[in-house]
Design an enzyme around this catalytic site. Structure first.
Site, short mmCIF file in Angstrom:
data_model
loop_
_atom_site.label_atom_id
_atom_site.label_comp_id
_atom_site.label_asym_id
_atom_site.label_seq_id
_atom_site.Cartn_x
_atom_site.Cartn_y
_atom_site.Cartn_z
N ALA A 152 -26.45 3.73 5.84
CA ALA A 152 -27.64 2.67 5.87
C ALA A 152 -28.34 2.81 7.08
CB ALA A 152 -27.02 1.20 5.66
N GLY A 186 -23.13 4.38 4.18
CA GLY A 186 -23.73 3.72 2.77
C GLY A 186 -23.83 5.28 1.99
N GLU A 245 -20.81 5.77 0.45
CA GLU A 245 -20.63 4.65 -0.56
C GLU A 245 -21.53 5.07 -2.04
OE1 GLU A 245 -21.54 1.91 2.57
OE2 GLU A 245 -19.64 0.74 1.66
N GLU A 272 -18.61 2.89 10.09
CA GLU A 272 -19.04 1.71 10.63
C GLU A 272 -18.24 0.81 11.68
OE1 GLU A 272 -18.56 2.78 7.44
OE2 GLU A 272 -20.23 2.11 6.23
N1 CO8 Z 1 -29.70 5.22 10.43
C1 CO8 Z 1 -30.73 5.43 10.95
N2 CO8 Z 1 -31.45 6.74 11.56
C2 CO8 Z 1 -30.29 7.62 11.50
C3 CO8 Z 1 -29.19 7.53 10.80
C4 CO8 Z 1 -28.81 6.21 10.20
N3 CO8 Z 1 -27.72 5.95 9.43
N4 CO8 Z 1 -28.47 8.53 10.83
C5 CO8 Z 1 -29.37 9.36 11.31
N5 CO8 Z 1 -30.30 8.76 11.62
C6 CO8 Z 1 -31.59 9.33 12.59
C7 CO8 Z 1 -31.46 9.58 13.89
O1 CO8 Z 1 -31.67 8.35 14.51
C8 CO8 Z 1 -32.37 10.57 14.27
O2 CO8 Z 1 -33.77 10.04 14.47
P1 CO8 Z 1 -34.77 10.18 15.45
O3 CO8 Z 1 -34.88 11.74 15.43
O4 CO8 Z 1 -36.00 9.71 15.22
O5 CO8 Z 1 -33.95 9.93 16.82
C9 CO8 Z 1 -32.46 11.40 13.02
O6 CO8 Z 1 -31.99 10.66 11.91
C10 CO8 Z 1 -31.51 12.81 13.24
O7 CO8 Z 1 -30.37 12.15 13.51
P2 CO8 Z 1 -29.36 13.06 14.93
O8 CO8 Z 1 -30.58 13.22 16.12
O9 CO8 Z 1 -28.64 11.96 15.40
O10 CO8 Z 1 -28.67 13.94 14.12
P3 CO8 Z 1 -27.22 14.80 14.64
O11 CO8 Z 1 -27.29 16.29 13.99
O12 CO8 Z 1 -27.46 14.85 16.25
O13 CO8 Z 1 -26.14 13.81 14.32
C11 CO8 Z 1 -25.21 12.44 12.77
C12 CO8 Z 1 -26.12 13.66 12.97
C13 CO8 Z 1 -23.59 12.72 13.17
C14 CO8 Z 1 -24.86 12.19 11.13
C15 CO8 Z 1 -25.62 11.24 13.33
O14 CO8 Z 1 -27.04 11.12 13.16
C16 CO8 Z 1 -25.01 10.13 12.95
O15 CO8 Z 1 -24.02 9.71 13.52
N6 CO8 Z 1 -25.60 9.17 12.04
C17 CO8 Z 1 -25.27 7.75 11.58
C18 CO8 Z 1 -24.27 7.82 10.94
C19 CO8 Z 1 -23.51 6.52 10.72
O16 CO8 Z 1 -23.23 5.74 11.47
N7 CO8 Z 1 -23.76 5.98 9.36
C20 CO8 Z 1 -23.34 4.83 9.03
C21 CO8 Z 1 -24.36 3.87 9.15
S1 CO8 Z 1 -23.86 1.91 8.91
C22 CO8 Z 1 -23.64 2.00 7.02
O17 CO8 Z 1 -23.94 2.88 6.39
C23 CO8 Z 1 -23.22 0.66 6.58
C24 CO8 Z 1 -23.46 0.63 4.94
C25 CO8 Z 1 -23.19 -0.72 4.73
C26 CO8 Z 1 -24.33 -1.48 5.32
C27 CO8 Z 1 -24.39 -2.80 4.36
C28 CO8 Z 1 -25.46 -3.55 4.82
C29 CO8 Z 1 -26.88 -3.09 4.83
#
Ligand code: CO8
Length: 260
Positions: A66, A111, A114, A134
């Site tokens: 998400a 997400g 999921e 999460e």
């Molecule tokens: N949300 C928003 N932006 C994201 C997300 C995300 N989940 N994942 C990546 N991005 C963005 C980054 O912020 C970045 O944006 P920008 O270039 O503008 O700074 C761009 O995508 C590229 O990402 P990275 O630079 O971080 O890329 P890396 O190769 O260094 O890392 C990862 C890749 C490991 C996948 C890393 O991006 C990461 O850890 N992402 C988050 C993963 C995460 O925690 N996902 C879970 C989110 S919470 C969730 O899904 C809950 C679901 C249920 C919610 C219910 C209510 C809505």
């Protein structure tokens, strides 16, 4: 209808829906969740579509979760509404009545995992990564992960993945029963296409009967689940496709199913 955060493409009876926010690793914001729900409902209603493939644009991610940037200022009531919207999407996918294949080439996190779990088949590249991270955000899964992960892998692995929040590779995901098949990255498209083509050529009402019996029936006590199975089995006998399939077997020819 044109979507802003998705693309769709048809190849015969196979519709591919691609989440198209590669700069954000296809993170699911509110708009994407709304568009995906609509795109799946359209696929359900379109008789020309027999199979859906769900994919993510760009090199790195299926869906990285998400959209965290949307969440920071939410009140609990807004979080509840967002969770509900996501769960509605997942149920729409799971109960589509047509097979849905997740094509997972990279990150399927939070997400995104999921969403993959709501699909019926998950084909992963050996480069794919899975996880429910999460906990690291001080959150819990909100799009059905605590429920579908437990059903797919059992309580032990579900608790491990959700409590520790660590990523796992595709090989471990396969051992846990989280993915249907793992293939080399350069074989992913051919594998997904072959699977989709097989499903597109199958009898649609029988496919629906299997999906209903396994998914809906699997949530009930066994007596009710068996009733789902009997109902689907009996309905198959009202179809031309059942007559075609059995005749084709006896006549030693390939069946041609019409969805009637
Ligand atoms: N949300 C928003 N932006 C994201 C997300 C995300 N989940 N994942 C990546 N991005 C963005 C980054 O912020 C970045 O944006 P920008 O270039 O503008 O700074 C761009 O995508 C590229 O990402 P990275 O630079 O971080 O890329 P890396 O190769 O260094 O890392 C990862 C890749 C490991 C996948 C890393 O991006 C990461 O850890 N992402 C988050 C993963 C995460 O925690 N996902 C879970 C989110 S919470 C969730 O899904 C809950 C679901 C249920 C919610 C219910 C209510 C809505």
């Amino acid at each position: 209808m044109a979507f802003r955060t998705l693309t769709t493409a048809d190849r015969g009876a196979v519709r591919t829906i691609t989440v198209n926010r590669p700069d954000k690793l296809n993170a699911l914001n509110r708009e994407t969740i709304g568009e995906l729900t609509l795109a799946f409902r359209q696929a359900a209603q379109d008789d020309g579509v027999r199979v859906v493939v769900l994919s993510g644009a760009g090199e790195k991610a299926f869906v990285a979760g998400a959209d965290i940037s949307e969440m920071t200022a939410w009140t609990p009531v807004q979080a509840q509404a967002a969770s509900h919207a996501g769960q509605t999407l997942m149920l729409t996918v799971e109960r589509l009545g047509k097979p849905v294949i997740a094509r997972i080439h990279g990150y399927a996190l939070g997400g995104g995992m999921e969403l993959a779990m709501a699909c019926h088949l998950r084909v992963a590249s050996e480069k794919a990564r899975f996880g429910q991270p999460e906990i690291g955000l001080g959150l819990i899964p909100g799009f059905g992960g605590t429920q579908r992960l437990t059903r797919l892998t059992g309580r032990g692995a579900a608790l491990e993945l959700c409590l520790l929040g660590q990523q796992i590779d595709a090989a471990r995901a396969e051992r846990l029963g989280l993915v249907t098949r793992v293939v080399a990255a350069d074989e992913l498209d051919a594998t997904v296409d072959a699977m989709a083509d097989q499903l597109a050529a199958a009898a649609p009402l029988a496919l629906k009967g299997i999906l209903d019996a396994v998914i809906e029936g699997g949530e009930c006590a066994i007596d009710q689940g068996l009733a789902f199975e009997t109902q689907g089995f009996a309905i198959a006998f009202s179809t031309e496709d059942m007559r075609e399939g059995t005749s084709a077997f006896l006549e030693r020819r390939k069946a041609s199913f019409k969805g009637a």
